[in-house]
Scaffold this motif. Structure first.
Motif, PDB file in Angstrom:
ATOM      1  N   LEU A 263      -5.769  43.780 -38.067  1.00  0.00           N
ATOM      2  CA  LEU A 263      -4.689  42.954 -38.571  1.00  0.00           C
ATOM      3  C   LEU A 263      -5.222  41.979 -39.621  1.00  0.00           C
ATOM      4  CD1 LEU A 263      -1.732  41.932 -38.349  1.00  0.00           C
ATOM      5  CD2 LEU A 263      -2.568  40.322 -36.613  1.00  0.00           C
ATOM      6  N   LYS A 264      -4.590  41.973 -40.794  1.00  0.00           N
ATOM      7  CA  LYS A 264      -5.012  41.082 -41.866  1.00  0.00           C
ATOM      8  C   LYS A 264      -4.042  39.919 -42.066  1.00  0.00           C
ATOM      9  CE  LYS A 264      -8.485  43.698 -42.735  1.00  0.00           C
ATOM     10  NZ  LYS A 264      -9.827  43.252 -42.289  1.00  0.00           N
ATOM     11  N   SER A 265      -2.750  40.188 -42.053  1.00  0.00           N
ATOM     12  CA  SER A 265      -1.747  39.142 -42.227  1.00  0.00           C
ATOM     13  C   SER A 265      -0.419  39.633 -41.682  1.00  0.00           C
ATOM     14  CB  SER A 265      -1.611  38.744 -43.703  1.00  0.00           C
ATOM     15  OG  SER A 265      -1.274  39.862 -44.486  1.00  0.00           O
ATOM     16  N   VAL A 266       0.526  38.700 -41.543  1.00  0.00           N
ATOM     17  CA  VAL A 266       1.849  39.022 -41.004  1.00  0.00           C
ATOM     18  C   VAL A 266       2.909  38.443 -41.936  1.00  0.00           C
ATOM     19  CG1 VAL A 266       3.467  38.648 -39.097  1.00  0.00           C
ATOM     20  CG2 VAL A 266       1.059  39.118 -38.614  1.00  0.00           C
ATOM     21  N   GLN A 285      -0.897  35.540 -28.357  1.00  0.00           N
ATOM     22  CA  GLN A 285      -0.749  35.565 -26.906  1.00  0.00           C
ATOM     23  C   GLN A 285      -1.120  36.957 -26.407  1.00  0.00           C
ATOM     24  OE1 GLN A 285       3.095  34.291 -25.521  1.00  0.00           O
ATOM     25  NE2 GLN A 285       2.846  32.190 -26.253  1.00  0.00           N
ATOM     26  N   GLU A 286      -1.648  37.015 -25.201  1.00  0.00           N
ATOM     27  CA  GLU A 286      -2.001  38.285 -24.563  1.00  0.00           C
ATOM     28  C   GLU A 286      -2.840  39.159 -25.496  1.00  0.00           C
ATOM     29  OE1 GLU A 286       1.424  40.256 -23.066  1.00  0.00           O
ATOM     30  OE2 GLU A 286       2.227  38.478 -22.080  1.00  0.00           O
ATOM     31  N   VAL A 291       2.460  35.619 -32.386  1.00  0.00           N
ATOM     32  CA  VAL A 291       3.692  35.004 -31.896  1.00  0.00           C
ATOM     33  C   VAL A 291       4.628  34.756 -33.076  1.00  0.00           C
ATOM     34  CG1 VAL A 291       4.695  33.004 -30.740  1.00  0.00           C
ATOM     35  CG2 VAL A 291       2.508  33.958 -29.951  1.00  0.00           C
ATOM     36  N   THR A 292       5.898  35.114 -32.896  1.00  0.00           N
ATOM     37  CA  THR A 292       6.928  34.911 -33.916  1.00  0.00           C
ATOM     38  C   THR A 292       8.050  34.057 -33.336  1.00  0.00           C
ATOM     39  OG1 THR A 292       6.477  37.055 -34.934  1.00  0.00           O
ATOM     40  CG2 THR A 292       8.600  36.050 -35.414  1.00  0.00           C
ATOM     41  N   TYR A 293       8.515  33.066 -34.091  1.00  0.00           N
ATOM     42  CA  TYR A 293       9.620  32.213 -33.674  1.00  0.00           C
ATOM     43  C   TYR A 293      10.849  32.523 -34.522  1.00  0.00           C
ATOM     44  CZ  TYR A 293       6.089  29.539 -31.160  1.00  0.00           C
ATOM     45  OH  TYR A 293       5.080  29.169 -30.313  1.00  0.00           O
ATOM     46  N   LYS A 304       5.345  29.311 -36.670  1.00  0.00           N
ATOM     47  CA  LYS A 304       5.132  28.084 -35.906  1.00  0.00           C
ATOM     48  C   LYS A 304       6.462  27.414 -35.629  1.00  0.00           C
ATOM     49  CE  LYS A 304       4.151  25.557 -40.195  1.00  0.00           C
ATOM     50  NZ  LYS A 304       4.383  26.736 -41.053  1.00  0.00           N
ATOM     51  N   THR A 305       6.435  26.435 -34.736  1.00  0.00           N
ATOM     52  CA  THR A 305       7.644  25.694 -34.400  1.00  0.00           C
ATOM     53  C   THR A 305       7.838  24.531 -35.367  1.00  0.00           C
ATOM     54  OG1 THR A 305       6.425  24.267 -32.865  1.00  0.00           O
ATOM     55  CG2 THR A 305       7.413  26.274 -31.967  1.00  0.00           C
TER      56      THR A 305
END
Length: 419
Positions: A263-266, A285-286, A291-293, A304-305
Motif C-alpha cells: 500500500l502506497k497511498s489512499v 486498525q487490525e 481507517v476511513t471516516y 481523520k476526524t
C-alpha cells in the motif's frame, strides 16, 4: 527559478510510477515492502529521521500476470524499485511545516540496473519513498547523458542546511530524455555514468503536484509530479441541506505498488473531487486496514476526524464533518470483487447491477431561499456575502436530493481521480 519540468515513463506504468520517476526533486509518496533504509541519518530530530513501515506484513497475493513480481518489463526497458538511500543534502527550514527537506541517492541497485534520478522528501513526514531504476533489455532503451547542467546551487543561499546542495540536469542524447536529476554535495559535475537517460518513446510530459521544498524568497521550489491527462469530471456539492442526499456511491481507492504489492497511498472521495493521503499519514486498525471516516449528510470521506470547510479562495463552502461513531463497516470481512484484469476475465465476472445506467434513489427538491438562510446564519459576517453570491450561481441539479449514477458510469472508473 521555478519548479523543474521533466519527463516521466510512459503510461505502461501505473499512476504512482509516474510520480515516483520524478524523485530527484522529491515525492511525498511511498516505498517498498521493507522499511526505507538510510546509510547516513540526519542530525537533529525530524519525522523523516524515522522510516515508515506498515503495521503488519503484506498479504500473499494470488498469482497473476507479473503483479508484485518486483520488476516490470515495458518492452525493452525493465524497471524496478529501490527503497534504500544515502543522504546527500538536507535543508532545515522552508517547505511543508517549515522543516526543510532531505535529498538522497538510491543504493543497493540490482545488478544490471542504473539510477534514473535522485530522491527528495519533506522533513515533516516519516521517510517513505522509493525510486525507479532501469535496465536496458534491448540495447537502446537507455543511454549515458552527454553532459550536465547545474540548475541550482545552495552555496550562496542564506538557508539552514547540512552542507551545500547542487542539482544537476543531465543533457540527453538525441532521441532520449532525462527523467530525473542528480543531487550532489559537491560543485564538481557528476560522472556521466552516474545516471541513464531514457529513450523518448518511453516518456511523456507531466505536471506539478505536491510541494516538496522551497525558499521564502522564491528562488526555487521543488514539486512532485503527476500525469497531465487523468480524466475525471463531476459536479460540485454545496453545504447545508442543499446537497444532502439519501445515498451515494462514494469510494476509497487503495494505491498498491505493481512492484511489491504494498500500500502506497489512499484516495478519499469528497464531493466533486477528493484527496490522496500517503500511507505514512493514515490511521490503521487490525493490521494494515486503513481507517476511513464518512462525513455527516454529505457522505464525503476523510482519513481523520474533525470539521473541514473545503472550498476555493478560502471561503469554505463545502462541509466535511467526521467523527468516531458506533457504526463500523469492515470492508475486509465481506466484499465482492467486480474487476481484476490481471487475474483474467474468466476468474472475475462482472455482476449485472454494475451495468445499471440509471440513477440510484429518489429525487427531493428544496426551496433555495429557505435552505440558504439556514446556512448563512452559521457563517461569520465576511463570508455571508460570498455565500449568497455562490448560492445564486448554483445549477438547479444541485438543489435537491437525488440518487447518483453507479460506479461504472463515473469517469474515474477508467480514468484517474480529481484532487
Amino acid at each position: 527559478m521555478g519548479s523543474f519540468s521533466t519527463m516521466v515513463l510512459l503510461s505502461q506504468l501505473s499512476y504512482i510510477l509516474f510520480l515516483i520517476i520524478f524523485l530527484p526533486i522529491g515525492n511525498c509518496l511511498n516505498p517498498s515492502s521493507s522499511p526505507t533504509s538510510l546509510s547516513k541519518k540526519t542530525s537533529g530530530s525530524f519525522p523523516i529521521d524515522t522510516a515508515f513501515k506498515l503495521p503488519s506484513p503484506l498479504p500473499t497475493w494470488p498469482p497473476g500476470e507479473g503483479f508484485a513480481g518486483g520488476t516490470i518489463d515495458l518492452g525493452g526497458l525493465q524497471v524496478s524499485q529501490v527503497s534504500s538511500f544515502t543522504k546527500v543534502w538536507a535543508t532545515r527550514a522552508g517547505g511543508p511545516g517549515n522543516l526543510g527537506a532531505t535529498f538522497f541517492e538510491p543504493t543497493q541497485i540490482p545488478e544490471g540496473f542504473f539510477m534514473l534520478g535522485s530522491y527528495g522528501q519533506p522533513n515533516n513526514l516519516p521517510l517513505f519513498g522509493w525510486v525507479l531504476v532501469g535496465k536496458d533489455a534491448s540495447g537502446e532503451a537507455l543511454k549515458l547523458p552527454i553532459d550536465y547542467t547545474l540548475v541550482y546551487s545552495s552555496n550562496s543561499s542564506n538557508i539552514q542546511q547540512d552542507g551545500n546542495g547542487y542539482i544537476w540536469l543531465p543533457t540527453p542524447p538525441d532521441g532520449y530524455n532525462a527523467v530525473g536529476h542528480v543531487v550532489t554535495n559537491s560543485p564538481e559535475k557528476p560522472p556521466r555514468d552516474k545516471i541513464r537517460c531514457v529513450r523518448s518513446d518511453f516518456t511523456d510530459v507531466s505536471e506539478m503536484d505536491a510541494w516538496i521544498w522551497g525558499q521564502e524568497e522564491g528562488v526555487i521550489d521543488f514539486y512532485g509530479i503527476r500525469p497531465g491527462n487523468r480524466g475525471i469530471q463531476a459536479l460540485g456539492v454545496p453545504p447545508g441541506k442543499i446537497g444532502e442526499h439519501v445515498g451515494d456511491w462514494e469510494h476509497v481507492i487503495l494505491r498498491i505498488s505493481n512492484f511489491d504489492g504494498e500500500l502506497k497511498s489512499v484516495y478519499f472521495s469528497q464531493h466533486s473531487g477528493g484527496i490522496w493521503v500517503s500511507a505514512s499519514e493514515l490511521e490503521f486498525q487490525e493490521g494494515n486496514k486503513p481507517v476511513t471516516y464518512s462525513s455527516l449528510h454529505s457522505h464525503a470521506f476523510d482519513s481523520k476526524t474533525g470539521l473541514v470547510l473545503d472550498g476555493s479562495g478560502g471561503t469554505g463552502l463545502m462541509l466535511i464533518e467526521t467523527a468516531k461513531g458506533g457504526k463500523v463497516m469492515d470492508c475486509g470481512a465481506r466484499f465482492l470483487v467486480v474487476a481484476a484484469e490481471y487475474l483474467g476475465s474468466a476468474i472475475v465476472v462482472e455482476p449485472p447491477w454494475l451495468n445499471y445506467r440509471r440513477k440510484w434513489g429518489p429525487k427531493i427538491e428544496y426551496n433555495i431561499g429557505d435552505e440558504a438562510q439556514k446556512v448563512e446564519k452559521l457563517l461569520p459576517g465576511p463570508l455571508k456575502g460570498k455565500f449568497e453570491k455562490f448560492i445564486t450561481s448554483l445549477p438547479s441539479e444541485v438543489l435537491a436530493e437525488e440518487g447518483p449514477t453507479g460506479p461504472k458510469m463515473k469517469n474515474n472508473w477508467s480514468g484517474d481521480e480529481k484532487i
